[in-house]
Write a protein that holds these residues in place. Structure first.
Motif, PDB file in Angstrom:
ATOM      1  N   VAL A  44       1.794   0.118  -3.748  1.00 27.00           N
ATOM      2  CA  VAL A  44       1.249  -1.202  -3.444  1.00 27.00           C
ATOM      3  C   VAL A  44       0.770  -1.215  -1.996  1.00 27.00           C
ATOM      4  O   VAL A  44       1.527  -0.898  -1.076  1.00 27.00           O
ATOM      5  CB  VAL A  44       2.300  -2.298  -3.675  1.00 27.00           C
ATOM      6  CG1 VAL A  44       1.805  -3.652  -3.185  1.00 27.00           C
ATOM      7  CG2 VAL A  44       2.669  -2.361  -5.147  1.00 27.00           C
ATOM      8  N   ASP A  55       0.389  -8.528  -2.828  1.00 24.08           N
ATOM      9  CA  ASP A  55       0.811  -7.962  -4.113  1.00 24.08           C
ATOM     10  C   ASP A  55       2.234  -7.406  -4.058  1.00 24.08           C
ATOM     11  O   ASP A  55       2.693  -6.806  -5.037  1.00 24.08           O
ATOM     12  CB  ASP A  55      -0.137  -6.839  -4.536  1.00 24.08           C
ATOM     13  CG  ASP A  55      -1.555  -7.319  -4.744  1.00 24.08           C
ATOM     14  OD1 ASP A  55      -1.732  -8.426  -5.280  1.00 24.08           O
ATOM     15  OD2 ASP A  55      -2.492  -6.577  -4.369  1.00 24.08           O
ATOM     16  N   TRP A  88       3.896 -11.477  -2.562  1.00 31.16           N
ATOM     17  CA  TRP A  88       3.671 -12.006  -3.907  1.00 31.16           C
ATOM     18  C   TRP A  88       4.928 -12.656  -4.480  1.00 31.16           C
ATOM     19  O   TRP A  88       4.882 -13.741  -5.054  1.00 31.16           O
ATOM     20  CB  TRP A  88       3.204 -10.874  -4.828  1.00 31.16           C
ATOM     21  CG  TRP A  88       3.301 -11.174  -6.289  1.00 31.16           C
ATOM     22  CD1 TRP A  88       2.617 -12.145  -6.985  1.00 31.16           C
ATOM     23  CD2 TRP A  88       4.135 -10.516  -7.238  1.00 31.16           C
ATOM     24  NE1 TRP A  88       2.986 -12.123  -8.311  1.00 31.16           N
ATOM     25  CE2 TRP A  88       3.902 -11.127  -8.501  1.00 31.16           C
ATOM     26  CE3 TRP A  88       5.034  -9.456  -7.179  1.00 31.16           C
ATOM     27  CZ2 TRP A  88       4.550 -10.714  -9.668  1.00 31.16           C
ATOM     28  CZ3 TRP A  88       5.680  -9.040  -8.329  1.00 31.16           C
ATOM     29  CH2 TRP A  88       5.436  -9.670  -9.549  1.00 31.16           C
TER      30      TRP A  88
END
Length: 261
Positions: A151, A156, A184
């Motif tokens: 990631v 995210d 996120w």
């Protein structure tokens, strides 16, 4: 020193973890579990002290020249070779019957963790790493090598951190909120587990504003050998500076920028 012709340090750490698991599993949910309060008001059980004493006894025989630093019996890891021990990380969980706790064992050489062993018997999981040998874990699916996530954006990212009150006391309420808002999703897996989850690639960022050396020495080598990055909240790659940040590496500088802002 390593005894010629005998097990290497990682093999010894495995044997130490086996000895610890035998004690902790026998004492978990024991009706006669003895609980005391340390000066900092944190709890300690008879299982904590029994585990540390058992590990120290093995080390005294098999690595007599190594120093030992443990949560319950003290010691030093300033120079040379030293074993850094947390007999039960997650003692509050242990004494309440919550199965999320582990024994943490690290070998530090001249200030750098080189072997890490984290054993959580009630979770059925164990994680380990040694410098240059990668990071590994075992669970019901067997033994496998692990690595951090890919990631690349905080928006995210899956974050795990500690409770807000500790951030208010030891760091900054505003920076805690800034970090949570930047990600996120956030959870608080706590203690050893969220560093292990970073190493597994299950979550991407773990931040703790207050830790002791024995809380994260094993985590440092595990996360770095899994391809991630470990530092304190100022970015220094040390386990003994009082705070901890584990990430997949891709997000580390962005998180530091938020926490140092």
């Amino acid at each position: 020193m390593t005894v010629p012709g005998y097990e290497n340090d990682l093999e010894l750490a495995t044997r130490l973890a086996d000895a610890a698991d035998a004690i902790t599993t026998a004492r978990f949910r024991a009706l006669d579990l003895a609980v005391e309060r340390k000066p900092d008001r944190t709890p300690v059980t008879d299982a904590d002290t029994a585990v540390e004493d058992a590990i120290r006894a093995i080390l005294a025989t098999d690595r007599p020249d190594d120093a030992v630093l443990g949560e319950e019996r003290g010691g030093t890891a300033a120079t040379g070779r030293a074993w850094v021990l947390d007999p039960i990380d997650g003692t509050k969980n242990f004494l309440r019957g919550v199965p999320v706790w582990a024994t943490l064992i690290a070998l530090v050489e001249d200030g750098d963790p080189v072997v890490g062993m984290i054993s959580a018997p009630l979770l059925g999981r164990r994680w380990w790493a040694a410098t240059g040998d990668g990071a590994w874990m075992s669970d019901s699916a067997g033994e496998r090598r692990i690595s951090v996530s890919k990631v690349a954006s905080l928006e995210d990212a899956y974050l795990s951190t500690t409770d807000l009150n500790s951030w208010v006391e030891y760091h900054s309420r505003e920076k805690y909120i800034d970090l949570v808002d930047a990600c996120w999703e956030s959870r608080a897996f706590g203690d050893f587990w969220h560093h292990c989850l970073v190493a597994e690639g299950a979550i991407d960022v773990t931040a703790e504003c207050i830790v002791n050396p024995w809380d994260v020495a094993a985590a440092q080598v595990l996360v770095t050998e899994a391809g991630g990055r470990f530092s304190d909240l100022n970015g220094e790659a040390r386990y003994d500076n009082g705070s901890a940040l584990s990430t997949n590496g891709l997000l580390h500088d962005e998180v530091l920028a938020i926490l140092k802002r």
